[in-house]
Design an enzyme around this catalytic site. Structure first.
Site, PDB file in Angstrom:
ATOM      1  N   ASP A 340       6.619  -4.565  16.006  1.00 13.64           N
ATOM      2  CA  ASP A 340       7.880  -4.606  16.781  1.00 13.64           C
ATOM      3  C   ASP A 340       8.335  -3.519  16.447  1.00 13.64           C
ATOM      4  OD1 ASP A 340       9.309  -7.671  14.720  1.00 13.64           O
ATOM      5  OD2 ASP A 340       7.715  -7.444  16.706  1.00 13.64           O
ATOM      6  N   SER A 365      12.128   0.535  20.072  1.00 18.14           N
ATOM      7  CA  SER A 365      12.079  -0.577  19.674  1.00 18.14           C
ATOM      8  C   SER A 365      12.247  -1.566  20.493  1.00 18.14           C
ATOM      9  CB  SER A 365      13.719  -0.781  18.647  1.00 18.14           C
ATOM     10  OG  SER A 365      14.387  -2.020  18.489  1.00 18.14           O
ATOM     11  N   ARG A 366      10.806  -2.607  19.740  1.00 20.06           N
ATOM     12  CA  ARG A 366      10.601  -3.857  21.374  1.00 20.06           C
ATOM     13  C   ARG A 366      12.154  -4.801  20.785  1.00 20.06           C
ATOM     14  NH1 ARG A 366       3.891  -4.712  20.835  1.00 20.06           N
ATOM     15  NH2 ARG A 366       4.065  -2.165  19.822  1.00 20.06           N
ATOM     16  N   VAL A 367      12.892  -4.176  20.037  1.00 20.25           N
ATOM     17  CA  VAL A 367      14.308  -5.187  20.306  1.00 20.25           C
ATOM     18  C   VAL A 367      14.488  -5.142  20.686  1.00 20.25           C
ATOM     19  CG1 VAL A 367      15.496  -6.436  19.049  1.00 20.25           C
ATOM     20  CG2 VAL A 367      13.108  -7.018  18.134  1.00 20.25           C
TER      21      VAL A 367
END
Lengths: 504, 179
Positions: A340, A365-367
């Site tokens: 992620d 950071s894909r979050v």
């Protein structure tokens, strides 16, 4: 190991009085052996992944099923296996010991303790390959996992349950980043729900592991950490099993409702071990001689991380080493697509003294903000943009081109940002400290200072607020948010401090 | 040729033979084959000369067929000999024949077990063992007994795919691995 004679007698009695098995066991005969690997003729009903017991006391795992033979990798390199030795099926798969008693211990890939602290106090044995929780059982990632490293928490925030890849050339500080993260949890564990850590060392030198164990011990971090080790001298099977064993241990902690941080250091060595095993089994080599299922090797491992609705989470920080800053190689690209987000540690930045050498442009950071504390999120609103603008102008400035005032200001600002993001190894900051540091940057309280004075100003300011304005500090600490009123208050404090500051 | 490749080839030749000629085989034939195998193993030079590359294949073939006739073996085995000479794999003959015997017994729901014991077993004990093996395998059991004092006390029962052991030696071995 000292053995009392009474222990031996009781062992003998137990063995001699034991009832024989009621059934015939399916057996096979070793037809080929070498390189901790053997082929067994027979065992026609054996299943993949089954544990096999040899007459000479060794054990192995079946990793390949053929028409006439099965391929078995041996678990004990020091116990010899002879040709035509009898091997029996055990009817079970390899299981790892799990339990709260593993915290503070160092174990090898098959679950035996290697830290000379006595027997392992485990609760149960669990198989290392399990069904992974489905989508319905998972919770969105909305809670921050603080690393204590400013550049990561500010620009590449990690949430509990996220998989964030740490990628970089050798000697760029990948292991240092994760060790600092583990040590930082000690401070966090005092104020909130503890985060247990599992560190897997795959294919590293024993001296490295000894150094890591000592470092964690000295910082009081070992008591909430379990270390699983398969060093470079271990057989390929051990290096292959170690991450799965570690993940099984982490899952036990998660199932107790705990948050767990698991670090795989590093998965490039894991892929190499799997390649070695596959080539010995004569599987067709693919790209870079890796077997075709090397993606699945890592995807099924990393999919076991996540945050569950019933409570508990596993945050994974896999590490991968690249050669020559090439992030387009096979294994790194596989891992980038699985995880992620990634934290890219740049050799050039490292050599220029910017440490941690996080390349903010290539890191993501894909979050993202969903896992970031509200206070930090507020303070980092324009930070990425400033860094991007700085990088863009940097190349112009190197040519000695005359730049306009705005560009010069952006360059100064960028240099300031990089200076504040520098952080010494072993030093970590609570999120409140980070908020205060970023506050100074955001509201231009650092503009008048020389670069060499930045760090001492910032550290002294944090200490000033922590000691003199404790209520404000604790308010931000407990709420995780920062209000307009608090910002205004901090501005007054910063002005007040600016008059008091004396550069060191 | 590696051992593993040999094992695979032996199995394939034997299976092919069984697939073709199972209807022509019986227990008497198997007994004759066992004698033939013992002869070949005791007189390895027979195979050696048969493998020699000089000389007509026809002559080598005929020599072995004459040998088969002396042992009164079925005509089907002539075809096996011809095939092996053609492929220059006469060296596998004894192993292939052993494998044929095994496949024949499998087909007739028979199993051979070797019972190794520390002491002589009486008829009652042997009957008990045969009953145990019959219950476990559901096959007609043929046994061969061996005495091995190294077991100290106990039994070891093995076929080529199934095994069972309960002896002091085995337990002491297990203990030594733990200790």
């Amino acid at each position: 190991m000292e053995i009392k004679s009474t222990d031996l007698i009781s062992l003998f009695e137990k063995s001699l009085s034991g009832k024989p098995d009621a059934d015939l066991k399916e057996i096979g005969f070793v037809v080929q052996v070498g390189d901790n690997f053997c082929k067994i003729h027979g065992l026609t009903n054996a299943v993949f992944g089954e544990l096999v017991q040899f007459e000479g006391g060794n054990r192995g795992i079946i990793m390949d099923l053929g028409e006439d033979y099965v391929s078995v990798f041996l678990m004990q390199a020091q116990t010899p296996v002879a040709e035509l030795e009898v091997a029996k099926r055990t009817g079970g798969v390899f299981k790892a010991p799990v339990g709260m008693g593993l915290l503070g211990r160092v174990v090898n890939a098959i679950g035996n303790p290697i830290d000379d602290l006595g027997d392992l106090q485990y609760s149960e044995y669990r198989p290392i390959e399990v069904a992974i929780p489905g989508i319905v059982e998972r919770s969105p990632i909305n809670e921050s996992l603080e690393t204590g490293i400013l550049v990561i928490d500010a620009l590449v925030p990690i949430g509990k349950g996220q998989r964030e890849l740490i990628i970089g050339n050798r000697g760029t500080g990948k292991t240092s980043v994760v060790l600092d993260t583990i040590i930082h949890q000690k401070i966090k564990n005092q104020n909130s729900k503890p985060v247990y850590c599992v560190y897997v060392s795959i294919g590293q030198r024993q001296a490295n592991l000894a150094r890591i164990v000592r470092l964690l011990q000295e910082n009081g971090a070992l008591e909430y950490t379990c270390i699983v080790s398969a060093d470079a001298s271990e057989a390929a099977l051990d290096r292959y099993l170690a991450p799965y064993v570690a993940c099984t241990i982490a899952e036990y902690f998660r199932d107790q409702g705990q948050d767990v941080l698991i670090i795989y250091d590093d998965l490039s060595n894991h892929a190499i071990a799997y390649r070695e095993m596959s080539l010995l089994m004569r599987r067709a080599p693919g790209r870079e001689a890796y077997p075709g299922d090397v993606f699945y090797l890592h995807s099924r491992l990393l999919e076991r991380a996540g945050k569950l609705l019933r409570g508990g989470s596993i945050t994974a920080l896999p590490i991968v080493q690249i050669q020559g800053d090439d992030i387009t190689a096979y294994i790194p690209t596989n891992l980038i697509s699985i995880t992620d987000g990634q934290i890219f540690l740049d050799t050039k930045l490292f050599n220029n003294g910017i440490r941690p050498a996080v390349n903010v442009e290539l890191s993501v950071s894909r979050v993202g903000g969903a896992a970031q504390t509200a206070a930090i999120k507020h303070m980092t609103k324009s930070l990425r943009l400033e860094i991007a603008q700085y990088q863009e102008l940097l190349s112009f400035s190197q040519f000695g081109t005359e730049l306009d005032i705005i560009s010069q200001k952006r360059l100064t600002r960028g240099a300031l940002v990089y200076e504040i993001l520098k952080q010494k190894q072993g030093v970590t900051y609570l999120f409140v400290d980070q908020v205060l540091m970023l506050f100074l940057l955001r509201y231009n309280f650092l503009d008048a200072l020389k670069l060499a004075e930045i760090h001492s100003f910032v550290m002294q300011f944090v200490s000033y607020v922590h000691s003199i304005y404790q209520d404000l500090y604790k308010e931000i600490l407990h709420t995780g948010q920062i209000t307009e009123h608090q910002i205004n208050k901090l501005k007054e404090i910063a002005k007040e401090f600016s008059h008091l500051f004396l550069p060191v | 040729m590696s051992d593993l490749v040999q094992v695979i080839l032996i199995k394939k030749y034997a299976q092919a033979f069984i697939n073709q000629f199972i209807g022509q085989l019986n227990h008497e034939e198997m007994a004759k084959i066992e004698k033939f195998i013992s002869f070949i193993r005791a007189n390895r030079q027979v195979i050696f000369y048969g493998q020699l590359l000089f000389g007509e294949k026809f002559i080598r073939r005929q020599a072995f067929i004459n040998l088969l006739t002396n042992f009164e073996l079925n005509k089907a085995f002539e075809k096996l000999i011809i095939l092996l000479v053609e492929h220059n794999r006469l060296i596998l003959l004894a192993d292939i024949l052993e494998r044929i015997i095994k496949l024949f017994k499998d087909n007739n729901n028979e199993a051979d077990f070797v019972i190794t014991s520390s002491h002589n077993l009486d008829t009652r004990q042997l009957d008990q063992i045969i009953k145990f093996l019959t219950e476990q395998t559901g096959k007609k059991i043929n046994i061969k007994t061996i005495i091995d004092k190294k077991l100290i006390v106990g039994l070891k029962i093995y076929s080529d795919t199934l095994g069972w052991e309960y002896s002091i030696r085995n337990q002491l071995n297990s203990l030594s691995h733990i200790v």
